[in-house]
Write a protein that holds these residues in place. Structure first.
Motif, mmCIF file in Angstrom:
data_model
loop_
_atom_site.group_PDB
_atom_site.id
_atom_site.type_symbol
_atom_site.label_atom_id
_atom_site.label_comp_id
_atom_site.label_asym_id
_atom_site.label_seq_id
_atom_site.Cartn_x
_atom_site.Cartn_y
_atom_site.Cartn_z
ATOM 1 N N GLU A 162 0.792 -1.357 0.174
ATOM 2 C CA GLU A 162 0.579 -0.282 0.181
ATOM 3 C C GLU A 162 1.277 0.890 0.254
ATOM 4 O O GLU A 162 1.816 0.999 0.465
ATOM 5 N N PRO A 163 0.842 1.671 -0.637
ATOM 6 C CA PRO A 163 1.097 3.269 -0.752
ATOM 7 C C PRO A 163 1.372 3.933 0.516
ATOM 8 O O PRO A 163 0.012 4.004 0.922
ATOM 9 N N SER A 164 2.438 4.651 0.710
ATOM 10 C CA SER A 164 2.233 5.422 2.043
ATOM 11 C C SER A 164 3.097 6.797 1.977
ATOM 12 O O SER A 164 3.886 7.055 1.194
ATOM 13 N N ARG A 165 2.238 7.542 2.853
ATOM 14 C CA ARG A 165 3.267 9.169 2.845
ATOM 15 C C ARG A 165 3.776 9.450 3.568
ATOM 16 O O ARG A 165 4.658 10.168 4.087
ATOM 17 N N ALA A 166 4.293 8.187 4.783
ATOM 18 C CA ALA A 166 5.020 8.155 4.920
ATOM 19 C C ALA A 166 6.903 8.739 4.930
ATOM 20 O O ALA A 166 7.428 8.024 3.828
ATOM 21 N N THR A 167 7.703 9.416 5.406
ATOM 22 C CA THR A 167 8.673 10.039 5.338
ATOM 23 C C THR A 167 10.270 8.624 5.791
ATOM 24 O O THR A 167 9.965 8.118 6.609
ATOM 25 N N LEU A 168 11.119 8.857 4.830
ATOM 26 C CA LEU A 168 12.286 7.999 5.104
ATOM 27 C C LEU A 168 12.878 8.789 6.314
ATOM 28 O O LEU A 168 13.368 7.481 6.898
ATOM 29 N N ALA A 169 12.793 9.448 7.234
ATOM 30 C CA ALA A 169 12.771 10.156 8.257
ATOM 31 C C ALA A 169 11.871 9.474 9.308
ATOM 32 O O ALA A 169 12.673 9.027 10.280
ATOM 33 N N SER A 191 8.168 4.946 0.492
ATOM 34 C CA SER A 191 7.914 4.176 -0.919
ATOM 35 C C SER A 191 8.282 4.506 -2.765
ATOM 36 O O SER A 191 8.297 3.504 -3.634
ATOM 37 N N LYS A 192 8.644 5.950 -2.294
ATOM 38 C CA LYS A 192 9.136 6.783 -3.779
ATOM 39 C C LYS A 192 10.845 6.985 -3.320
ATOM 40 O O LYS A 192 11.069 6.880 -4.865
ATOM 41 N N LEU A 193 11.346 6.650 -2.964
ATOM 42 C CA LEU A 193 12.613 6.491 -3.131
ATOM 43 C C LEU A 193 13.368 5.665 -3.964
ATOM 44 O O LEU A 193 13.283 4.456 -4.118
ATOM 45 N N LEU A 225 16.474 0.207 4.690
ATOM 46 C CA LEU A 225 15.574 -0.507 4.123
ATOM 47 C C LEU A 225 15.487 -2.026 4.020
ATOM 48 O O LEU A 225 14.427 -2.461 3.002
ATOM 49 N N ASN A 226 16.230 -2.359 3.819
ATOM 50 C CA ASN A 226 16.503 -3.922 3.787
ATOM 51 C C ASN A 226 14.918 -4.673 4.993
ATOM 52 O O ASN A 226 14.252 -5.164 5.070
ATOM 53 N N GLN A 227 14.836 -3.515 6.337
ATOM 54 C CA GLN A 227 13.556 -3.810 7.164
ATOM 55 C C GLN A 227 12.809 -3.923 6.516
ATOM 56 O O GLN A 227 11.635 -3.950 6.293
ATOM 57 N N ALA A 228 12.373 -2.417 6.018
ATOM 58 C CA ALA A 228 11.510 -1.528 4.943
ATOM 59 C C ALA A 228 10.765 -2.697 4.372
ATOM 60 O O ALA A 228 9.793 -3.076 4.011
ATOM 61 N N GLU A 229 11.598 -3.521 3.783
ATOM 62 C CA GLU A 229 10.721 -4.417 2.767
ATOM 63 C C GLU A 229 10.398 -5.628 2.940
ATOM 64 O O GLU A 229 9.326 -6.232 2.545
ATOM 65 N N ARG A 230 11.605 -6.182 4.228
ATOM 66 C CA ARG A 230 10.775 -7.333 5.260
ATOM 67 C C ARG A 230 8.993 -7.023 5.833
ATOM 68 O O ARG A 230 9.002 -7.932 5.819
ATOM 69 N N TRP A 231 9.308 -5.745 6.331
ATOM 70 C CA TRP A 231 7.762 -5.141 6.271
ATOM 71 C C TRP A 231 6.858 -5.005 5.454
ATOM 72 O O TRP A 231 5.941 -4.316 6.004
ATOM 73 N N LYS A 232 7.009 -5.128 4.105
ATOM 74 C CA LYS A 232 6.270 -4.848 2.882
ATOM 75 C C LYS A 232 5.847 -3.569 2.685
ATOM 76 O O LYS A 232 4.805 -3.247 2.427
ATOM 77 N N LEU A 233 7.021 -2.316 3.916
ATOM 78 C CA LEU A 233 6.074 -1.249 3.649
ATOM 79 C C LEU A 233 6.992 -0.134 2.039
ATOM 80 O O LEU A 233 6.258 0.214 1.418
ATOM 81 N N ILE A 234 7.966 -1.007 1.253
ATOM 82 C CA ILE A 234 8.674 -0.236 0.059
ATOM 83 C C ILE A 234 8.050 -2.350 -0.341
ATOM 84 O O ILE A 234 8.732 -3.105 0.143
ATOM 85 N N ASN A 235 8.660 -2.529 -1.904
ATOM 86 C CA ASN A 235 8.721 -3.398 -2.753
ATOM 87 C C ASN A 235 9.759 -4.213 -3.071
ATOM 88 O O ASN A 235 10.006 -5.243 -2.743
ATOM 89 N N ARG A 236 11.202 -3.079 -3.009
ATOM 90 C CA ARG A 236 12.163 -3.452 -2.758
ATOM 91 C C ARG A 236 13.146 -2.539 -2.885
ATOM 92 O O ARG A 236 12.946 -0.852 -2.408
ATOM 93 N N ASN A 237 14.341 -2.806 -2.016
ATOM 94 C CA ASN A 237 15.257 -1.917 -1.238
ATOM 95 C C ASN A 237 16.095 -1.130 -2.328
ATOM 96 O O ASN A 237 16.867 -1.779 -3.348
ATOM 97 N N PRO A 238 15.510 0.191 -2.708
ATOM 98 C CA PRO A 238 16.580 0.725 -3.564
ATOM 99 C C PRO A 238 18.190 1.342 -3.537
ATOM 100 O O PRO A 238 18.758 1.041 -4.011
#
Length: 387
Positions: A58-65, A105-107, A147-160
């Protein structure tokens, strides 16, 4: 599952996905996309495939910070306080100012690469130039892990960060280790013999111990009769000044054989320390640290560094440089690198070879000579047998 695209302006598209719940009611999800019509259509098809396979994020407005703060809390229980402190510094002071406002999600890889380049050029917070390649390399490692953790949490599709080409990642040049030869070490020992820092010098130069291993060493881990000591712990100090003992580096206890000189000096020091403690009204036992302050309290790692740096400045070497010197003595004496690795506590022989390869210039020549000699002997023997 259906989806279609709608052009908003030149090169900008809306991707509309139609979802249906269990009651058959339609819900729509909107995605923004920049690119050609064909690329937008491909992205639409990809999103539909992910939704049907259950891999849709799901697209999120959460920032990297925002995410970095969440990640720092998550890992706090899994790393040492000093490591977490270092991660906080890099995440908040180096990464967040450059990329923190980006939507997680857009990084994109290109944005990460640009941030690394900017850090190298003018990343210092005092405005006096860029960060060192090593610091930027640490930024990459922290961001990659987060970002690997973000990918495991399904917050992003892949680690940029993982999509960066190797040439786009920070590169560091390993600096040659600074060592001193045995004659200079003898001079250092003579100059320090009547000072409290003498035994730390012995443990570094004759045994190859690290700073934290020296300050954590207790007498119960030293067997002077057997001529060995066990490295089972290391002392860690945070920027806030907190001190803790943790398991040895790489999580492995190692046994270090003691040179006769080290045994003699440790025996002498144990007697002197016992007399010193007795004057303080304390009885020496195996639980005492080998290295203590005059009042019997353990010596802090940074205090040891401070004292050693001032003393060793004359010879242009550091306490850690004495550990490197210990390795150089062994390699110069043709001790096998595997033994050097085990003695120093490296996790693999590859690390030892990488760090000290410049100290082994003759190994290739010796190997070539050995192969040449063996083959020539075989050829000569065959010639004799045929003749």
């Amino acid at each position: 599952m259906k989806g279609h695209i709608r052009e908003r302006s030149s090169g900008h598209w809306a991707i509309i996905l139609d979802l249906y719940d269990a009651a058959g009611k339609r819900h729509r999800k909107w995605h923004s996309f920049k690119g050609t019509k064909r690329q937008a259509q491909s992205e639409c098809a990809r999103l539909i495939t992910e939704m049907e396979s259950g891999e849709y994020v799901e697209p999120s407005r959460a920032t990297l910070a925002d995410f970095l703060e969440r990640w720092l809390k998550h890992i706090k229980a899994n790393v040492s306080p000093r490591t977490h402190e270092r991660y906080e510094q890099i995440a908040r002071k180096n990464i967040a100012p450059l990329l923190g406002a980006k939507i997680l999600s857009k990084l994109q890889p290109i944005e990460i690469s640009a941030a690394y380049s900017q850090s190298l050029e003018n990343g210092r917070r005092d405005g006096k130039g860029g960060l060192s390649p090593r610091t930027v390399h640490h930024m990459h490692r922290v961001l990659f892990s987060a970002l690997n953790q973000a990918e495991r949490w399904k917050l992003i599709n892949r680690n940029p960060a993982a999509l960066l080409e190797k040439r786009d990642r920070p590169k560091i040049e390993r600096k040659p280790v600074t060592t001193i030869d045995t004659p200079t070490t003898a001079i250092v020992f003579d100059s320090a013999r009547e000072r409290r820092l003498f035994i730390p010098l012995v443990l570094a130069a004759l045994c190859g111990l690290r700073r934290g291993e020296i300050t954590a060493l207790r007498w119960r881990s030293v067997d002077l009769d057997a001529g060995q000591l066990a490295v089972i712990a290391s002392t860690e100090q945070t920027d806030a000044g907190a001190i803790r003992e943790k398991e040895a580096k790489s999580g492995k206890t190692r046994t270090v054989a003691l040179p006769l000189m080290a045994i003699e000096e440790l025996r002498r020091w144990r007697v002197a320390q016992a007399e010193e403690l007795l004057k303080l009204g304390a009885r020496a036992d195996d639980n005492w640290h080998v290295i203590t302050q005059a009042d019997g309290s353990p010596l802090q790692p940074r205090s040891l560094t401070h004292v050693m740096s001032a003393f060793l400045k004359e010879w242009n070497v550091t306490l850690h440089g004495l550990r490197h010197s210990h390795a150089s003595y062994m390699l110069a004496s043709n001790i096998h690198p595997k033994v050097v690795q085990e003695r120093l506590g490296h996790s693999s022989i590859a690390i030892t070879m990488d760090i000290y390869s410049h100290l082994m210039p003759n190994m290739q020549g010796e190997a070539a000579a050995a192969v040449d000699g063996a083959l020539r002997a075989a050829i000569n023997k065959r010639a004799d047998d045929v003749g």
